[in-house]
Design a protein around this motif. Structure first.
Motif, PDB file in Angstrom:
ATOM      1  N   ASN A  43     -14.590  -8.613  -7.912  1.00  0.00           N
ATOM      2  CA  ASN A  43     -14.929  -9.945  -8.440  1.00  0.00           C
ATOM      3  C   ASN A  43     -13.672 -10.675  -8.902  1.00  0.00           C
ATOM      4  OD1 ASN A  43     -17.489  -9.185  -7.970  1.00  0.00           O
ATOM      5  ND2 ASN A  43     -18.057  -8.887 -10.113  1.00  0.00           N
ATOM      6  N   ASP A  88     -17.527  -3.836  -8.630  1.00  0.00           N
ATOM      7  CA  ASP A  88     -17.251  -5.103  -9.310  1.00  0.00           C
ATOM      8  C   ASP A  88     -15.766  -5.412  -9.465  1.00  0.00           C
ATOM      9  OD1 ASP A  88     -19.787  -5.942  -9.489  1.00  0.00           O
ATOM     10  OD2 ASP A  88     -20.123  -5.278 -11.555  1.00  0.00           O
ATOM     11  N   GLN A 136     -23.984 -12.538  -3.730  1.00  0.00           N
ATOM     12  CA  GLN A 136     -22.818 -11.658  -3.796  1.00  0.00           C
ATOM     13  C   GLN A 136     -23.088 -10.312  -3.124  1.00  0.00           C
ATOM     14  OE1 GLN A 136     -21.191 -11.638  -7.716  1.00  0.00           O
ATOM     15  NE2 GLN A 136     -19.724 -10.047  -7.169  1.00  0.00           N
ATOM     16  N   ASN A 169     -19.331  -0.849  13.497  1.00  0.00           N
ATOM     17  CA  ASN A 169     -20.592  -0.445  14.142  1.00  0.00           C
ATOM     18  C   ASN A 169     -21.085  -1.480  15.137  1.00  0.00           C
ATOM     19  OD1 ASN A 169     -20.635   1.901  12.683  1.00  0.00           O
ATOM     20  ND2 ASN A 169     -21.737   0.950  10.975  1.00  0.00           N
ATOM     21  N   ARG A 227     -25.041   8.385  13.550  1.00  0.00           N
ATOM     22  CA  ARG A 227     -25.862   7.287  14.081  1.00  0.00           C
ATOM     23  C   ARG A 227     -26.297   7.589  15.510  1.00  0.00           C
ATOM     24  NH1 ARG A 227     -23.171   2.723  14.742  1.00  0.00           N
ATOM     25  NH2 ARG A 227     -24.732   1.266  13.995  1.00  0.00           N
ATOM     26  N   ARG A 259     -12.875 -13.380   0.656  1.00  0.00           N
ATOM     27  CA  ARG A 259     -13.267 -12.264   1.523  1.00  0.00           C
ATOM     28  C   ARG A 259     -12.066 -11.639   2.252  1.00  0.00           C
ATOM     29  NH1 ARG A 259     -18.599 -11.336   3.212  1.00  0.00           N
ATOM     30  NH2 ARG A 259     -17.862 -10.752   5.256  1.00  0.00           N
ATOM     31  N   GLU A 265     -12.109 -14.914  -5.586  1.00  0.00           N
ATOM     32  CA  GLU A 265     -11.749 -16.318  -5.393  1.00  0.00           C
ATOM     33  C   GLU A 265     -10.453 -16.451  -4.594  1.00  0.00           C
ATOM     34  OE1 GLU A 265     -10.958 -20.006  -8.226  1.00  0.00           O
ATOM     35  OE2 GLU A 265     -12.476 -18.603  -8.893  1.00  0.00           O
ATOM     36  N   PRO A 271     -16.165  -7.509   3.720  1.00  0.00           N
ATOM     37  CA  PRO A 271     -16.881  -7.689   2.453  1.00  0.00           C
ATOM     38  C   PRO A 271     -16.268  -6.865   1.327  1.00  0.00           C
ATOM     39  CG  PRO A 271     -18.372  -7.017   4.224  1.00  0.00           C
ATOM     40  CD  PRO A 271     -16.993  -6.884   4.754  1.00  0.00           C
ATOM     41  N   ALA A 272     -16.562  -7.293   0.102  1.00  0.00           N
ATOM     42  CA  ALA A 272     -16.028  -6.597  -1.059  1.00  0.00           C
ATOM     43  C   ALA A 272     -16.676  -5.230  -1.218  1.00  0.00           C
ATOM     44  CB  ALA A 272     -16.290  -7.427  -2.301  1.00  0.00           C
ATOM     45  N   ASP A 276     -24.462  -9.184   1.708  1.00  0.00           N
ATOM     46  CA  ASP A 276     -23.961  -8.492   2.904  1.00  0.00           C
ATOM     47  C   ASP A 276     -24.108  -6.976   2.782  1.00  0.00           C
ATOM     48  OD1 ASP A 276     -21.998  -8.039   1.087  1.00  0.00           O
ATOM     49  OD2 ASP A 276     -20.506  -9.319   2.050  1.00  0.00           O
TER      50      ASP A 276
END
Lengths: 150, 717
Positions: free
Chosen positions: A68, A65, B656, A12, B462, A76, A72, A60-61, B659
């Motif tokens: 998680n 969960d 966490q 975006n 959008r 990312r 590590e 990003p994740a 973002d």
């Protein structure tokens, strides 16, 4: 019709116009994912038999969960985690993606990512494109077609 | 007397005794059971026996400190050839209450009938400690040497050879020490010193080993001068201290960590450089200290141990590991360490080196920060210029849809756009009809239909995508219309179609510009914050002045109004601009801290409540000595464990779920704000709790996040 999934967290922002250029292509039907969770759910959807999956390396994740456990080691860098996951489960969970071609579209160099080119991912070198190298819309679209033919 | 000793054998022993009994040594003869039957004067003195005493009943066994030792002596002698003296047998005897380390020289006598050991003739003498340990001479961890009058080596032990990297000590015999000294002239100095003092203690010498490496030794040396004052010989001891010196003087920390019986890891050995890194003066101060006293956090230490164990799994040391630690005064250091477990110690003992890179890293970072700060400053100037240009373009091309001086009214724009699309649809129908009547090739119209179909059949989620989508299709249609110019279609009709296309292009362009301007404006506070962070000066309270905190807080709030309006977040505050609450502070730093906290509050706000926009709430509470500022927002949660472990205040650490929905950030703001407020003698505390009735750890619900800032007030005189 090429069924494409593009995973990138900047769809975006700076990639917005490239995303729109894909929609202008009659031969390409695109889905988009902005994080690893979204991508995971699209990839596990058995009705979506993607011909091409284009993956950014860092994103990003997302809210799930399960990431998680990978956070590590991935730092990312969930793109390779997703690709590995799909390739390692090609006979089971992801067998609907057995004919899918994979590409990587990133700002990182190949040298930074040697794991992509060895098992289980085995990405063909020509399927790796740096964003700076394919910044022109036309080049980008041609890259998608080339992935489809790879 | 033992009846088994034959007269002939007795005579044989007696004859041998007579030959040596006149020597100035204790000489005695014993039977195999230990009975002493002959002893000269010196022997009687040695064993404290009166000279006139009959030897009847006196047994040598009673003089052994440990009777088993005599058994060993007998065992040796039984396997010896007859008629040969055995020297260098060392035994511990006890005479009265006195212990005597003794050397025994023995001649065994055997019974000719049965070959059994029957008697012994012995010379016994006391030994000094040096003599007693002399048999270890070649295995002792010090080199012994002797020099002649020319200072050439006449004797040395194996250790001397080892120190000098020779495999055979004989290779050193006859070698002038001048060949072994690192510096020319050292021999003369040594000779002169020995002449003046004769006994040198603990003298440091630089030697050259075989192969050319330097060996530094500590030497004790004793010289024997003759009556003319010339040195006839010298002897001494050397100990290799090269690596002791390296360990002591090398400017790098060396350490050993041991796990004690309680399972606690402690520093069991360290050099001075290592002690200095940890803020101590001497190594003794750090020895025995638990290492967890110096961890920045349990998580940082756990990461280090994990990496060390992983390396050990592969039988490798852990190399170049960057570790943050704090010294005894609490100051943080950037350490790089190379460390490995000692083999065979079950990971309870490890050794390593540590370098303190704090200053080095700090210097590099300061240069980098200054450079990047300057670059960002220029970048911000460019972006500001671009923002102004975009604003002017919007004003120029969106004159009819402006909501105010800066922004367009998007609902008016959308209405107008919809009207133009409708009109374009009608005009295209008319155009196609006329084209069909005039026999214009169908292909021309297909080129127009395609973008039209796309535009009308596909709606984007959008606003930005819709504008881009419409624009792309209108560009395609404009190109198709150009081709129709030569087809004989009515020019007025074509012009009207073209006008509608151009209007759609204008309005979508203005919309895109306006949306992009909002995106830019949304980022600008982050650019400003980051530039100010990079150009910051360390907050020093001695430079602080009493300033009105309300005014600083209002400045920061005002700066973020544009950002809040783009985010559609209302800023509610209960600040009285006329109120003066004085805090001893550095204005720029505190402004940065407030900006960061307010920016976070706005950025992470969202609301589920339909038309009610999200808001942030700012309150101040003045107390006797402090004031408390509370910034509250509803929206993205901070996870409980991130709050409990203070992870949110760690440099570079983003929450966490920070973002969420593409919210960008650096992970520096809260660290910086916490640092600034703490240095002002205040506190910063964060809470994040679920909104009413929602479960504790379901973070998809909105959470109420509050930042509590307390600062000490300066009392007005």
């Amino acid at each position: 019709m090429i069924k494409l999934l593009w995973v990138d967290d900047n769809l975006n922002q700076d990639l917005a116009e490239k995303r729109m250029s894909l929609l202008m292509e009659d031969e390409i039907e695109s889905d988009f994912a902005g994080d690893a969770t979204e991508a995971y759910f699209l990839l596990t959807d058995r009705e979506k038999e993607y011909d091409v999956v284009l993956m950014d390396l860092r994103h990003p994740a997302g809210p799930d969960d399960i990431w998680n456990d990978y956070a590590e080691q991935a730092d990312r860098k969930f793109g390779p985690v997703l690709l590995r996951m799909v390739k390692e489960n090609q006979d089971s969970k992801f067998n609907h993606l057995s004919k899918t071609r994979y590409g990587v579209f990133t700002i990182e160099t190949k040298e930074e990512n040697p794991d992509l080119f060895v098992p289980p991912i085995n990405l063909p070198e020509q399927n790796y494109k740096m964003k700076t190298h394919a910044y022109d819309e036309k080049d980008f679209i041609n890259f998608i077609y080339a992935l489809y033919k790879s | 007397m033992n009846p088994t000793l034959s007269p002939a054998l007795l005579e044989q022993v007696r004859a041998a005794y007579e030959q040596i009994s006149g020597l100035p040594f204790p000489v005695h003869a014993t039977l195999s059971d230990g009975t002493i039957f002959l002893a000269n004067k010196a022997a009687r003195e040695f064993f404290a026996m009166p000279q006139e005493l009959d030897l009847e009943g006196i047994n040598i066994q009673n003089f052994y400190e440990d009777s088993r030792e005599r058994e060993q002596v007998l065992r040796k002698l039984r396997h010896s050839p007859p008629g040969e003296w055995h020297n260098n047998i060392t035994i511990r005897l006890k005479v009265g209450s006195e212990q005597r380390k003794s050397r025994l020289s023995t001649l065994p006598f055997f019974d000719p009938n049965n070959g059994h050991l029957a008697a012994m003739l012995n010379i016994t003498s006391s030994m000094t400690d040096v003599e007693w340990f002399a048999e270890f001479e070649d295995t002792f961890d010090a080199g012994f040497f002797e020099l002649d009058e020319l200072f050439s080596i006449t004797s040395c032990n194996a250790k001397t050879a080892e120190i000098l990297n020779y495999t055979d000590k004989n290779a050193l015999f006859g070698k002038p020490v001048s060949e072994l000294f690192w510096e020319a002239g050292q021999v003369k100095t040594l000779r002169d010193e020995l002449l003046s003092t004769q006994h040198l203690h603990n003298r440091r010498l630089k030697l050259r080993s075989k192969g050319g490496a330097m060996v530094i030794v500590n030497m004790h040396c004793l010289a024997v001068p003759d009556e003319t004052g010339l040195i006839t010989r010298a002897k001494g001891v050397i100990r290799d201290v090269t690596f002791d010196i390296i360990a002591k003087d090398v400017p790098v920390g060396l350490f050993m960590v041991t796990t004690n019986a309680e399972g606690e890891e402690i520093f069991s050995r360290a050099n001075e450089a290592f002690a200095h890194i940890y803020g101590f003066q001497t190594e003794e101060e750090i020895i025995g200290r638990p290492i967890n006293e110096f961890h920045v956090s349990p998580a940082v230490y756990a990461d280090f141990k994990k990496a060390l164990d992983e390396a050990a799994e592969n039988d490798l040391p852990l190399l170049d590991y960057f570790l943050d630690m704090k010294d005894v005064h609490g100051k943080k250091h950037n350490i790089v360490t190379n460390v490995r477990y000692m083999p065979g110690e079950n990971r309870r003992l490890r050794v390593g080196v540590a370098y303190d890179l704090t200053d080095h890293v700090g210097k590099q970072l300061r240069i980098l920060e200054a450079d990047f700060g300057a670059l960002l400053h220029t970048y911000i100037a460019t972006v500001n210029g671009l923002r102004d240009t975009m604003g002017m373009l919007i004003k120029a091309h969106g004159y009819d849809v402006m909501a105010n001086e800066k922004h367009i009214d998007r609902s008016i724009t959308a209405n107008q756009l919809s009207g133009h699309i409708k009109r374009l649809g009608s005009l295209l129908t008319e155009l196609e009809k006329t084209g069909a009547e005039r026999g214009v090739n169908e292909d021309f119209f297909e080129r127009i239909r395609k973008p039209w179909r796309r535009l009308t059949e596909k709606q984007m989620e959008r606003e930005k995508d819709n504008a881009s989508w419409a624009r792309r299709n209108m560009i395609e249609m404009r190109n198709a219309l150009d081709a129709l110019k030569k087809t004989g279609l009515p020019r007025e009709l074509l012009k009207s179609v073209r006008t509608e296309v151009d209007e759609i292009l204008r309005l979508t362009t203005v919309t895109s510009l306006s949306l992009s301007l909002d995106e830019l404006n949304e980022r600008i506070p982050e650019f400003y914050y980051f530039r100010d962070y990079l150009r910051r000066k360390e907050t020093e309270l001695q430079d602080a002045k009493p300033q009105n905190i309300i005014s600083i807080l209002l400045d920061a709030t005002q700066f973020l109004e544009e950002f809040a309006s783009i985010r559609k977040v209302a800023i509610l505050h209960h600040l009285n601009p006329n109120e003066h609450v004085m805090v001893n502070c550095n204005k720029a730093s505190l402004n940065r801290a407030f900006s960061c906290l307010l920016h976070n509050a706005i950025k992470y706000s969202w609301s589920k409540r339909g038309d009610n926009p999200p808001y942030i709430d700012i309150r101040v509470d003045k107390k006797a000595d402090t004031m408390e500022i509370i910034i509250e927002n509803w929206g993205v949660a901070i996870r409980r464990q991130e709050l409990e472990n203070d992870l949110i205040f760690q440099f570079g650490q983003r929450g966490q779920i920070a973002d969420d929905r593409g919210r960008s950030g650096t992970g520096i703001g809260l660290y910086d704000a916490h640092n600034i407020i703490t240095k002002h003698g205040g506190t910063l505390r964060l809470t994040s709790e679920p909104t009413f009735g929602n479960p504790l750890e379901v973070y998809s619900h909105p959470f109420i996040t509050k930042a509590f800032i307390t600062l000490p007030i300066v009392k007005q005189p």
